[in-house]
Design a protein around this motif. Structure first.
Motif, PDB file in Angstrom:
ATOM      1  N   THR A   1     -11.848  45.048  -9.201  1.00 32.44           N
ATOM      2  CA  THR A   1     -10.312  44.653  -9.839  1.00 32.44           C
ATOM      3  C   THR A   1      -9.310  44.272  -8.359  1.00 32.44           C
ATOM      4  N   ARG A   2      -9.787  45.470  -7.007  1.00 31.95           N
ATOM      5  CA  ARG A   2      -9.239  45.676  -5.594  1.00 31.95           C
ATOM      6  C   ARG A   2     -10.025  44.506  -5.005  1.00 31.95           C
ATOM      7  N   GLY A   3     -11.070  44.091  -5.372  1.00 26.95           N
ATOM      8  CA  GLY A   3     -11.878  43.068  -4.456  1.00 26.95           C
ATOM      9  C   GLY A   3     -13.204  43.984  -4.353  1.00 26.95           C
ATOM     10  N   VAL A   4     -13.274  45.329  -4.633  1.00 23.68           N
ATOM     11  CA  VAL A   4     -14.511  45.540  -4.690  1.00 23.68           C
ATOM     12  C   VAL A   4     -15.850  45.134  -5.943  1.00 23.68           C
TER      13      VAL A   4
ATOM     14  N   CYS B   1     -12.639  57.597  -4.886  1.00 23.87           N
ATOM     15  CA  CYS B   1     -11.836  59.105  -4.512  1.00 23.87           C
ATOM     16  C   CYS B   1     -10.501  58.259  -5.223  1.00 23.87           C
ATOM     17  N   CYS B   2      -9.644  57.707  -4.709  1.00 25.71           N
ATOM     18  CA  CYS B   2      -8.378  57.197  -5.391  1.00 25.71           C
ATOM     19  C   CYS B   2      -9.150  57.483  -7.373  1.00 25.71           C
ATOM     20  N   CYS B   3      -9.532  56.246  -7.464  1.00 18.48           N
ATOM     21  CA  CYS B   3      -9.832  56.318  -8.887  1.00 18.48           C
ATOM     22  C   CYS B   3     -10.772  57.491  -9.729  1.00 18.48           C
TER      23      CYS B   3
ATOM     24  N   THR C   1      -9.872  48.034   6.122  1.00 16.59           N
ATOM     25  CA  THR C   1     -10.935  48.223   6.482  1.00 16.59           C
ATOM     26  C   THR C   1     -12.291  48.325   4.844  1.00 16.59           C
ATOM     27  N   SER C   2     -12.831  47.708   5.994  1.00 11.26           N
ATOM     28  CA  SER C   2     -13.961  47.984   4.387  1.00 11.26           C
ATOM     29  C   SER C   2     -13.961  49.399   4.721  1.00 11.26           C
ATOM     30  N   MET C   3     -14.189  50.294   5.110  1.00  9.76           N
ATOM     31  CA  MET C   3     -14.949  52.209   5.443  1.00  9.76           C
ATOM     32  C   MET C   3     -13.612  52.133   4.913  1.00  9.76           C
TER      33      MET C   3
ATOM     34  N   SER D   1     -14.701  51.222   0.219  1.00 10.66           N
ATOM     35  CA  SER D   1     -16.125  51.741   0.236  1.00 10.66           C
ATOM     36  C   SER D   1     -15.848  53.747  -0.113  1.00 10.66           C
ATOM     37  N   THR D   2     -15.065  54.271   1.169  1.00  7.95           N
ATOM     38  CA  THR D   2     -15.192  55.741   0.491  1.00  7.95           C
ATOM     39  C   THR D   2     -13.399  55.988  -0.362  1.00  7.95           C
ATOM     40  N   ALA D   3     -12.665  55.312   0.002  1.00  9.34           N
ATOM     41  CA  ALA D   3     -11.281  55.698  -0.363  1.00  9.34           C
ATOM     42  C   ALA D   3     -10.657  55.200  -1.600  1.00  9.34           C
TER      43      ALA D   3
END
Length: 110
Positions: free
Chosen positions: A96-99, A53-55, A43-45, A48-50
């Motif tokens: 690297t993940r398309g964001v 946070c992981c990074c 999901t786009s959400m 843009s959020t998780a």
């Protein structure tokens, strides 16, 4: 400015910052447009959020945040943004993940 349109489907975001450098006002804009990814069922959400946070969690685990002076407690995004290396790593890892945030800059005289 963040606009969530059916959060699982589309996220549109603009981050603005203003500073004064050598007598000129500089406005930086970071624009983001994310959509649901059929190929990965992401999901786009979550992108843009998780993902951010992981990074940041990875930076905490590898000591990058401590090296930047963040030794304990909660750190706001505004404080992280004051550290160019932290900010660039966050943007690079997401890219690297398309964001991909599109940056533009406007300069004006004071």
């Amino acid at each position: 400015i963040v606009l969530f349109l059916f959060p699982a489907l589309v996220v549109v975001m603009r981050v603005l910052s203003r500073s004064i450098v050598e007598g000129k006002q500089i406005e930086d804009r970071y624009d983001l447009h994310l959509a649901y990814d059929d190929a990965t069922d992401t999901t786009s959400m979550s992108k843009s959020t998780a993902l951010p946070c992981c990074c940041i969690a990875r930076m905490h685990l590898d000591g990058s945040l401590k090296s930047a002076g963040f030794t304990s407690g909660v750190v706001s995004p505004e404080l992280l943004g004051l550290h160019p290396a932290i900010t660039q790593r966050l943007l690079d890892e997401q890219a690297t993940r398309g964001v991909i945030y599109r940056r533009s800059q406007i300069q004006t005289n004071l």
